[in-house]
Scaffold this motif. Structure first.
Motif, PDB file in Angstrom:
ATOM      1  N   CYS B 272       2.621  -1.943   1.149  1.00  0.00           N
ATOM      2  CA  CYS B 272       1.247  -1.661   1.577  1.00  0.00           C
ATOM      3  C   CYS B 272       0.560  -2.874   2.192  1.00  0.00           C
ATOM      4  CB  CYS B 272       0.451  -1.170   0.366  1.00  0.00           C
ATOM      5  SG  CYS B 272      -1.328  -1.044   0.649  1.00  0.00           S
ATOM      6  N   PRO B 273       0.414  -2.909   3.521  1.00  0.00           N
ATOM      7  CA  PRO B 273      -0.449  -3.938   4.105  1.00  0.00           C
ATOM      8  C   PRO B 273      -1.872  -3.714   3.598  1.00  0.00           C
ATOM      9  CG  PRO B 273       0.240  -2.317   5.768  1.00  0.00           C
ATOM     10  CD  PRO B 273       0.951  -1.962   4.508  1.00  0.00           C
ATOM     11  N   LEU B 274      -2.628  -4.790   3.396  1.00  0.00           N
ATOM     12  CA  LEU B 274      -3.983  -4.619   2.844  1.00  0.00           C
ATOM     13  C   LEU B 274      -4.874  -3.813   3.780  1.00  0.00           C
ATOM     14  CD1 LEU B 274      -4.436  -8.082   1.117  1.00  0.00           C
ATOM     15  CD2 LEU B 274      -4.107  -5.846   0.031  1.00  0.00           C
ATOM     16  N   SER B 275      -4.476  -3.719   5.062  1.00  0.00           N
ATOM     17  CA  SER B 275      -5.228  -2.870   5.995  1.00  0.00           C
ATOM     18  C   SER B 275      -5.125  -1.392   5.619  1.00  0.00           C
ATOM     19  CB  SER B 275      -4.714  -3.074   7.422  1.00  0.00           C
ATOM     20  OG  SER B 275      -3.314  -2.833   7.476  1.00  0.00           O
ATOM     21  N   THR B 276      -4.156  -1.044   4.794  1.00  0.00           N
ATOM     22  CA  THR B 276      -3.969   0.354   4.391  1.00  0.00           C
ATOM     23  C   THR B 276      -4.633   0.635   3.045  1.00  0.00           C
ATOM     24  OG1 THR B 276      -1.861   0.246   5.559  1.00  0.00           O
ATOM     25  CG2 THR B 276      -2.209   2.179   4.211  1.00  0.00           C
ATOM     26  N   LEU B 277      -5.128  -0.428   2.419  1.00  0.00           N
ATOM     27  CA  LEU B 277      -5.832  -0.282   1.143  1.00  0.00           C
ATOM     28  C   LEU B 277      -7.288   0.051   1.444  1.00  0.00           C
ATOM     29  CD1 LEU B 277      -6.177  -0.677  -1.932  1.00  0.00           C
ATOM     30  CD2 LEU B 277      -6.407  -3.143  -1.476  1.00  0.00           C
TER      31      LEU B 277
END
Lengths: 352, 352
Positions: B272-277
């Motif tokens: 999970c890239p943090l952009s997807t969090l």
């Protein structure tokens, strides 16, 4: 197909030939193959033109009858010897479904109870017809027992096609839906499409739609989301071989469905004619799992859908350990808990 | 495709146009669409020509740049007002992947930090390019962290394509395999084909094969049998939106895979890239699940594979509750256990 045609028999015996519904051409074409030789029966089983454990058994039994009817041997012992060879030949068409061996052995045993070639031939034909006839009653009883586990309005999930065309009539896992329809109940069914051969979309969706049963098609990987969000009350599946301890071989995907149902607290039922119960197989570990050609995965309708040269694993069945099975539904009643004892008792009863 | 071509970028920015890899034509044809308008970007996202949460975000960011470069408005406030409308338009192309909104909002925020239209246009282009550049570093770091959970020789399962072509480079779930290859490790990968759109067979199998990584294709319903019999050490998947509590929306089938992995005692990882969090989404229940056209299930390559008139349920994603996730692998480290606290801490760190 219209509702009026809803009972499309999978196998019809005509003495010198069989009519076998070519299930590879469904749902687009309802075509009967005119099958005149035992080699042609072998081919129809091997290529999934006739499929479903009970229907495979029925087709194989009639295959021996076709051979027997055309056989010129007049020596009784030599005839029985030849019959055994034909039995072994047909038994090599597919490895997993035990009904194949069960039906062939019943036919051979009937011939062995004869005193002449003429009598053997009569017995073979009569036994094959009996297997087909008994299967219809078996399916109806399984359907009645299965229905006792459901309620009007329930949504149920299934995989592959354990339906009318996989048996003599009604099916096993699909029998309760056909019987519910007769009773005026409204059940709804979620059918997993069942890759790679798509028996769920091509056969189950088609069979239930034809009988005006509320059916919704999903892909196999939609099962968990559907189980969780669509208020599914039960999962019901057929089987190709049930071992003495209840471990069940069925179409690939069944094991995963059982794991998902258990995790979500949904009952998981196996509809099992006693002809599919194999007490000689101790547990699931002893069931041979057929691996089929890569092309079933890489191609659809002859068109490539995966990269050239890709490696493929294509097991046609999996084994669901008994611990994940809430109940096994047979024509003699519903079994759960200590499968080993209960199943062997039922099989004993069947013999008497 | 040959190994030499293994890094096929999903999106290339050319100032007045984008080159978007048409992933619907893979693996048979490697074709770039020449995309000149924001409407064309919307269409490419909506029709899955560009897909994968990070790549969707990148394409959308460049979509705003395309619009901005061709925009004639000279009033700053009106320009920003128009930009917001274009942002809302592109945001309507797909509902589930949060990177789409995250990337659009980053680009809009960069424009809002300007004092003139000219500066806004520069900022928009620079921000879009930065998003693409950062994504490559993010993927590499995710790959390194993921690799720390694996060992040379391991077999791993994945679903869909969280690969190089779903991102800027390397991918998320597939990054460890590409990095392992660089290090001379031999990992083997089982790719679920991922019906209905077959991103697993068409994209993951193709991408890994092109990089000479040992990959075996299975249908989705073969997962449980494969997990049990092929000594799979881990399942690793991408994500389209991770909620504050760790609940993860990803390609349909992910939830089922998580249930199966847990039942079989196999670790289940989300890359999970943090952009997807998305900390604004409290739990998985608040994630909208896109339902897509029935034809994706009933047809393949334009050919009908299910009965006419059959009812279909076609959710494109499902939600895996955090309890089934062994760890979430981000570019800032690996999180497990109390996701809510750990994820919000990581997101805070990212801002600084």
């Amino acid at each position: 197909m219209t509702v009026a045609e809803k009972w499309v028999p999978s196998v019809r015996y005509r003495g010198d030939h069989l009519l076998i519904l070519d299930q590879q051409q469904l749902p687009h074409h309802t075509v009967y193959l005119n099958v005149t030789t035992i080699e042609h029966v072998w081919d129809a089983i091997s290529k999934l033109k006739v499929r479903g454990a009970p229907a495979i058994g029925i087709a194989a039994a009639f295959g021996l009858a076709l051979w027997s009817n055309s056989e010129k041997e007049i020596d009784h012992a030599l005839f029985l010897n030849q019959l055994q060879k034909q039995r072994d030949y047909l038994a090599s068409s597919r490895p997993t479904a035990v009904n194949l061996f069960w039906a062939l052995d019943r036919v051979v045993a009937s011939a062995e109870r004869s005193a002449s070639v003429e009598e053997a031939k009569k017995n073979i034909e009569a036994e094959a017809l009996l297997i087909q006839e008994e299967d219809e009653n078996t399916c109806r009883k399984i359907g009645e027992y299965a229905l006792s586990l459901l309620q009007d309005g329930d949504a149920v999930m299934t995989i592959c096609n354990a339906g009318a065309i996989a048996t003599s009539k009604y099916g096993t896992a699909l029998a309760p839906f056909h019987l519910a329809k007769e009773q005026g109940w409204n059940l709804s069914v979620y059918a997993n499409e069942t890759r790679p051969v798509l028996q769920g979309s091509r056969l189950t969706a088609w069979e239930l739609q034809a009988n005006d049963i509320d059916v919704t098609l999903i892909t196999d990987n939609m099962a968990a989301h559907t189980l969780k969000t669509k208020n599914i009350k039960a999962v019901i599946v057929g089987c190709d071989r049930v071992a003495a301890n209840g471990d069940t071989a069925n179409k690939i995907g069944t094991f995963g469905l059982a794991l998902q149902a258990k995790a979500l607290g949904i009952p998981f039922y196996v509809a099992c004619p006693l002809s599919t119960l194999d007490l000689k197989t101790t547990s699931g570990e002893d069931i041979p799992i057929e691996e089929r050609p890569e092309e079933e995965v890489t191609h659809l309708n002859g068109v490539r859908i995966a990269p050239e040269g890709i490696k493929v694993f294509n097991p046609a069945f999996d084994v669901t350990p008994a611990e994940y099975i809430s109940a096994i539904i047979t024509e003699k009643g519903i079994v759960s808990g200590n499968y080993k004892e209960a199943l062997s008792t039922l099989k004993e009863e069947e013999k008497h």
